[in-house]
Design an enzyme around this catalytic site. Structure first.
Site, short mmCIF file in Angstrom:
data_model
loop_
_atom_site.label_atom_id
_atom_site.label_comp_id
_atom_site.label_asym_id
_atom_site.label_seq_id
_atom_site.Cartn_x
_atom_site.Cartn_y
_atom_site.Cartn_z
CG ASP A 1 37.37 43.25 62.30
OD1 ASP A 1 37.13 42.96 63.48
OD2 ASP A 1 37.09 42.48 61.35
CD GLU A 2 32.71 42.87 65.20
OE1 GLU A 2 31.54 43.22 64.98
OE2 GLU A 2 33.08 41.68 65.26
CG ASP B 1 32.08 44.36 60.57
OD1 ASP B 1 33.28 44.24 60.89
OD2 ASP B 1 31.38 43.39 60.22
#
Length: 365
Positions: free
Chosen positions: A108-109, A14
């Site tokens: 983003d993860e 993350d």
């Protein structure tokens, strides 16, 4: 315990305050300052906040004017999704050097299954550390990671040592970890469910674990079985490299409330055009059109219609959305309209089945 049960080493990576961190990286003048990516006007919404802004209570999905009140001197930055996508692709390229089993959840993860990885490294913890160091050295951003035996625990763990840290929950630690976990940390437990659990004396994983399957089924319906298994570390959802997109949408928040359907038609046409472009870009079509209406009092309403064929054409989407708009009288003036397409042809006849797996596994993490 059957020895045929799968043994997995899952990493959840993350990125730390991704949008805000990209903006601070690209503009050194913003480093160390409280920034919010998004709009700061009357109708603006915060997409992401830097850690400097989070100290004041600023967070994503917060109204821009409220964020400005909480954090004097807050700097608002217009989002640049093309740039975020560019950086995200570079990060994923690093992931793929370790495993092909990468399941992105957003820009983003992502989940990585490194059980059998390309580096031949038996330690998922060392792989996570290596990935985080490479992201920092090659791109200039920090990332946090959670490592464990399944996706659920890995995702919870990735939030423990943020920013720029990682946490490993080894197989023999799973039981204790879940028993001590605040019930609000369990995915699927929202504010309403958490309040209901509090009323029934359920505050931690241990409290939840003491409830029988019958009790959870009776009090929490279909989710009861999920809670029963997840608190015991039972989750066998695989890391899926090709996640099936379930829906595609676009929406707009208006600077002034709209009180008549006539004024909304032009807005709907632009939204339908955006949805059509996104469908074409993703090379998919859908059968179900859903119109999302958020009123001035922030109440939300959705109206849906399913056609007998797949569609991606703007004109058909727009006409269907119009029908839904005129389907019934509006409750109030409108601050937001959105159109989503679901029942996509990418997911036709595909069903995902989860099987249980015991947590008492012994291997190097």
């Amino acid at each position: 315990m059957s020895e045929d049960l799968p043994i997995r080493k899952i990493i959840h990576v993350d990125m730390d305050a991704f949008y805000a961190s990209v903006e601070q990286m690209d503009n050194p003048d913003l480093k160390g300052k409280p920034i919010a990516v998004g709009g700061g006007g009357k109708r603006g919404v915060v997409n992401a906040a830097s850690y400097e802004a989070r100290k004041f209570g600023v967070k994503s999905a917060m109204a821009g004017n409220l964020a400005a009140k909480l954090c004097p001197g807050l700097i608002f930055v217009r989002p640049n999704f093309e740039r975020y996508t560019e950086i995200s692709k570079k990060i994923r390229a690093i992931f793929y050097e370790y495993t092909d089993l990468v399941e992105p959840l957003s820009l983003d993860e992502a989940y990585l299954d490194v059980t059998n990885n390309k580096k031949g490294n038996p330690s998922a913890s060392l792989i996570a550390k290596d990935i985080r160091e490479r992201i920092f050295n090659e791109i200039g951003l920090t990332a946090s990671a959670g490592i464990s035996i399944n996706k659920f625990i890995a995702k919870v763990a990735s939030d423990y040592n943020k920013p720029n840290g990682q946490k490993t929950v080894n197989p023999e630690e799973v039981t204790n970890f879940l028993e001590q976990l605040d019930i609000r940390k369990f995915y699927g437990v929202g504010k309403v469910t958490a309040e209901k659990m509090y009323q029934k004396g359920i505050f931690t994983g241990l409290d939840l674990k003491q409830k029988s399957l019958e009790y959870l089924d009776e009090n929490f319906g279909k989710s009861g079985r999920y809670y029963y298994h997840i608190v015991r570390g039972v989750q066998n959802s695989e890391v899926k490299p090709n996640r099936i997109r379930k829906s595609l949408a676009a929406e707009r928040t208006f600077s002034e409330n709209l009180s008549s359907e006539i004024f909304m038609l032009e807005k709907l046409e632009r939204i339908a055009d955006e949805v059509s472009k996104r469908l074409a870009k993703s090379k998919v079509a859908g059968k179900t059109v859903t119109l999302k209406i958020k009123y001035s009092d922030f109440s939300l309403q959705t109206r849906s219609k399913t056609l007998p064929y797949y569609m991606s054409d703007k004109s058909i989407i727009l006409e269907t959305a119009k029908d839904l708009l005129y389907q019934e009288t509006l409750n109030n003036s409108v601050r937001l309209l959105g159109i989503s397409m679901s029942n996509l042809n990418t997911e036709a006849n595909k069903k995902i089945e989860e099987k249980s797996v015991s947590v008492q596994l012994k291997f190097e993490f």
